[in-house]
Design a protein around this motif. Structure first.
Motif, mmCIF file in Angstrom:
data_model
loop_
_atom_site.group_PDB
_atom_site.id
_atom_site.type_symbol
_atom_site.label_atom_id
_atom_site.label_comp_id
_atom_site.label_asym_id
_atom_site.label_seq_id
_atom_site.Cartn_x
_atom_site.Cartn_y
_atom_site.Cartn_z
ATOM 1 N N HIS A 245 0.830 -1.197 0.000
ATOM 2 C CA HIS A 245 0.000 0.000 0.000
ATOM 3 C C HIS A 245 0.869 1.253 0.000
ATOM 4 C CE1 HIS A 245 -3.827 1.950 0.451
ATOM 5 N NE2 HIS A 245 -3.502 2.532 1.583
ATOM 6 N N ARG A 246 0.516 2.189 -0.907
ATOM 7 C CA ARG A 246 1.214 3.468 -1.075
ATOM 8 C C ARG A 246 2.716 3.289 -1.328
ATOM 9 N NH1 ARG A 246 -1.939 7.703 -0.687
ATOM 10 N NH2 ARG A 246 -3.978 7.487 0.309
ATOM 11 N N GLY A 247 3.024 2.277 -2.146
ATOM 12 C CA GLY A 247 4.393 2.073 -2.597
ATOM 13 C C GLY A 247 5.333 1.509 -1.567
ATOM 14 N N ARG A 248 4.803 1.006 -0.470
ATOM 15 C CA ARG A 248 5.671 0.460 0.572
ATOM 16 C C ARG A 248 6.459 -0.728 0.049
ATOM 17 N NH1 ARG A 248 3.523 -2.777 5.929
ATOM 18 N NH2 ARG A 248 5.570 -3.292 6.814
ATOM 19 N N LYS A 249 7.776 -0.697 0.210
ATOM 20 C CA LYS A 249 8.620 -1.832 -0.179
ATOM 21 C C LYS A 249 8.517 -2.879 0.916
ATOM 22 C CE LYS A 249 11.788 1.079 -2.836
ATOM 23 N NZ LYS A 249 13.187 1.572 -2.997
ATOM 24 N N LEU A 250 7.935 -4.012 0.591
ATOM 25 C CA LEU A 250 7.597 -4.997 1.606
ATOM 26 C C LEU A 250 8.798 -5.786 2.108
ATOM 27 C CD1 LEU A 250 4.240 -6.361 0.134
ATOM 28 C CD2 LEU A 250 4.583 -4.627 1.896
ATOM 29 N N ASN A 251 9.872 -5.827 1.328
ATOM 30 C CA ASN A 251 11.085 -6.543 1.732
ATOM 31 C C ASN A 251 10.760 -7.988 2.111
ATOM 32 O OD1 ASN A 251 13.841 -6.860 2.312
ATOM 33 N ND2 ASN A 251 13.533 -6.374 4.480
ATOM 34 N N LEU A 252 10.024 -8.661 1.237
ATOM 35 C CA LEU A 252 9.637 -10.040 1.502
ATOM 36 C C LEU A 252 10.834 -10.974 1.368
ATOM 37 C CD1 LEU A 252 6.209 -10.196 -0.375
ATOM 38 C CD2 LEU A 252 6.638 -9.767 2.050
ATOM 39 N N LYS A 253 10.797 -12.029 2.167
ATOM 40 C CA LYS A 253 11.871 -13.021 2.183
ATOM 41 C C LYS A 253 11.271 -14.398 1.910
ATOM 42 C CE LYS A 253 14.665 -10.373 5.477
ATOM 43 N NZ LYS A 253 13.801 -9.180 5.406
ATOM 44 N N PRO A 254 11.321 -14.855 0.669
ATOM 45 C CA PRO A 254 10.753 -16.173 0.341
ATOM 46 C C PRO A 254 11.643 -17.298 0.860
ATOM 47 C CG PRO A 254 11.732 -15.163 -1.609
ATOM 48 C CD PRO A 254 11.811 -14.136 -0.526
ATOM 49 N N LYS A 255 11.474 -17.608 2.119
ATOM 50 C CA LYS A 255 12.365 -18.549 2.810
ATOM 51 C C LYS A 255 11.877 -19.992 2.801
ATOM 52 C CE LYS A 255 15.554 -15.745 4.680
ATOM 53 N NZ LYS A 255 17.008 -15.933 4.544
ATOM 54 N N LEU A 256 10.650 -20.219 2.353
ATOM 55 C CA LEU A 256 10.074 -21.562 2.438
ATOM 56 C C LEU A 256 9.439 -21.942 1.115
ATOM 57 C CD1 LEU A 256 9.283 -24.002 4.276
ATOM 58 C CD2 LEU A 256 7.143 -22.782 4.750
ATOM 59 N N LEU A 257 9.852 -23.077 0.559
ATOM 60 C CA LEU A 257 9.244 -23.641 -0.641
ATOM 61 C C LEU A 257 8.411 -24.838 -0.212
ATOM 62 C CD1 LEU A 257 8.862 -23.884 -3.723
ATOM 63 C CD2 LEU A 257 10.970 -25.257 -3.777
ATOM 64 N N VAL A 258 7.111 -24.781 -0.457
ATOM 65 C CA VAL A 258 6.189 -25.845 -0.072
ATOM 66 C C VAL A 258 5.714 -26.559 -1.328
ATOM 67 C CG1 VAL A 258 4.008 -26.411 1.046
ATOM 68 C CG2 VAL A 258 5.435 -24.563 1.963
ATOM 69 N N VAL A 259 5.824 -27.877 -1.323
ATOM 70 C CA VAL A 259 5.403 -28.670 -2.482
ATOM 71 C C VAL A 259 4.657 -29.904 -2.002
ATOM 72 C CG1 VAL A 259 7.384 -27.918 -3.864
ATOM 73 C CG2 VAL A 259 7.531 -30.056 -2.557
ATOM 74 N N SER A 260 3.886 -30.486 -2.915
ATOM 75 C CA SER A 260 3.309 -31.808 -2.682
ATOM 76 C C SER A 260 4.320 -32.856 -3.138
ATOM 77 C CB SER A 260 2.004 -31.950 -3.462
ATOM 78 O OG SER A 260 2.270 -31.927 -4.861
#
Length: 298
Positions: A245-260
């Motif tokens: 929201h309003r251009g906030r840089k979320l700085n996400l960290k994709p640390k988990l890969l979930v698979v079947s």
């Protein structure tokens, strides 16, 4: 054994102890994708989790962001599991099997959050969230820094076996487990109970009230494209670059890969192999934890 009040009290204690020991001793997995919210009402109301902008320099008056308390609602559900034991079985000392059964009831109750949360995640491809879009969608509406609406994607497309990248480093998670009433077991073993009089059997019933729902869609990226190094890299890029929201840089960290199970081999090759298919250094090695979840069906 004689079916006395004392004998039944001892039996109830043994069954309750077995139930509770297993209830608290089971290793669950839902906590990797879900935050637990203790609920106090039948319907729990949540604010829109995506509408917080960045911190701003304090110039003049404060800029107040009011959370919409009617963002979305998760209604608690009621679950039960009940077993019956013939009075004659107790009288004939055929009680040894029932303690393991009570333990299994405890495990079933403990694993209910897993079942609900993983089922909820899979619903994200065809179930809408509070913004009117599917939880996994290419058109989530957010406002840029100038207040203009733009679209943000957390969906990679495709129709194959699903896989998910999760940011599990935050308190807020993509799924909510809502706990209204903890699991407990209740006996109906009084010699004057109707079930004893009419059916000549004792009852033990477990009950739990809870629910699962969607949390923050930004924290999960779902794809049904083939799980290749290229598609994995594109998913990581999309998450890391995501703005809120309003251009906030979320700085996400994709640390988990979930698979079947369908994608386990491909996932292990991406995350654990030292070399890629061409023999070059595997740049994606150890970039995320791998979780193979047997409850996933897509």
């Amino acid at each position: 054994m004689d079916v006395t009040k004392a004998a039944l009290a001892a039996l109830n204690t043994g069954i309750t102890t077995a139930f509770n020991a297993r209830l608290t001793g089971v290793e669950t997995t839902y906590g990797r994708i879900a935050m637990t919210v203790n609920s106090t009402t039948r319907d729990q109301v949540y604010p829109k989790l995506s509408e917080l902008g960045p911190m701003r320099e304090w110039v003049g008056e404060r800029f107040i962001e009011r959370l919409e308390t009617d963002g979305f609602v998760i209604r608690n559900r009621k679950f039960e599991k009940t077993i019956a034991v013939g009075v004659d079985d107790i009288s004939d000392d055929q009680v040894g099997i029932y303690t393991p059964i009570a333990s299994d009831m405890g495990q079933t109750a403990a694993e209910l959050p897993d079942e609900l949360c993983w089922e909820q995640l899979e619903k994200g491809f065809d179930t809408k969230h509070y913004d009117g879009q599917f939880f996994f969608d290419t058109d989530h509406p957010v406002l840029d820094k100038d207040g203009n609406e733009i679209s943000v994607s957390n969906f990679g497309g495709g129709t194959g076996a699903a896989w998910y990248l999760i940011d599990d480093t935050r308190v807020i998670r993509p799924v909510i487990f809502q706990d209204r009433e903890a699991a407990k077991i209740t006996p109906k073993t009084s010699l004057t109970d109707d079930n004893v009089f009419h059916r000549d059997e004792f009852l033990w019933g477990a009950k739990r009230r809870c629910a699962a729902g969607f949390g923050a869609w930004q924290l999960a990226y779902g794809s049904r494209q083939p799980l290749t190094p290229e598609n994995y890299g594109l998913a990581r890029q999309a998450m890391i670059a995501m703005t809120g929201h309003r251009g906030r840089k979320l700085n996400l960290k994709p640390k988990l890969l979930v698979v079947s199970a369908a994608n386990e081999g491909a996932a292990r090759e991406i995350l654990t192999a030292e070399r890629n298919a061409a023999g070059a250094t595997n740049i994606w090695r150890n970039t995320a934890d791998l979780m193979v979840e047997g409850r996933l069906t897509l």
